[in-house]
Design a protein around this motif. Sequence first.
Motif: not given
Length: 100
Positions: A24-42
């Motif tokens: 999940a961490k890698g997929a979200v980092a790729i799909l939502y690049r540019g989001k804030t760390q808080e948004e990425l964790l959510k």
Amino acid sequence: MSSKHLRGDINYAWPTAEIAVMGAKGAVAILYRGKTQEELLKLQAEYESTLCTPLQAAARGFIDDIIMPSTTRRRLITDLQLLSTKTQHTFNKKHGNIPL
């Protein structure tokens, strides 16, 4: 480590299984690049709860059943006995594979 696509006969998953191409961490980092760390964790928590569960794989027919770890031995024994008389039928190829 098998699937219906690889001609696996019976496929099970435990309720805690993560069935995904990548974490999940890698997929979200790729799909939502540019989001804030808080948004990425959510988004990562949402991804884990909806897409990394065996429920999605079972709904799509990739696994046959979600079993409890305590019933694994019994289910394996039963299914191996069922498959002990299985014969696999293969079809003749229409043509050979010539070297090019």
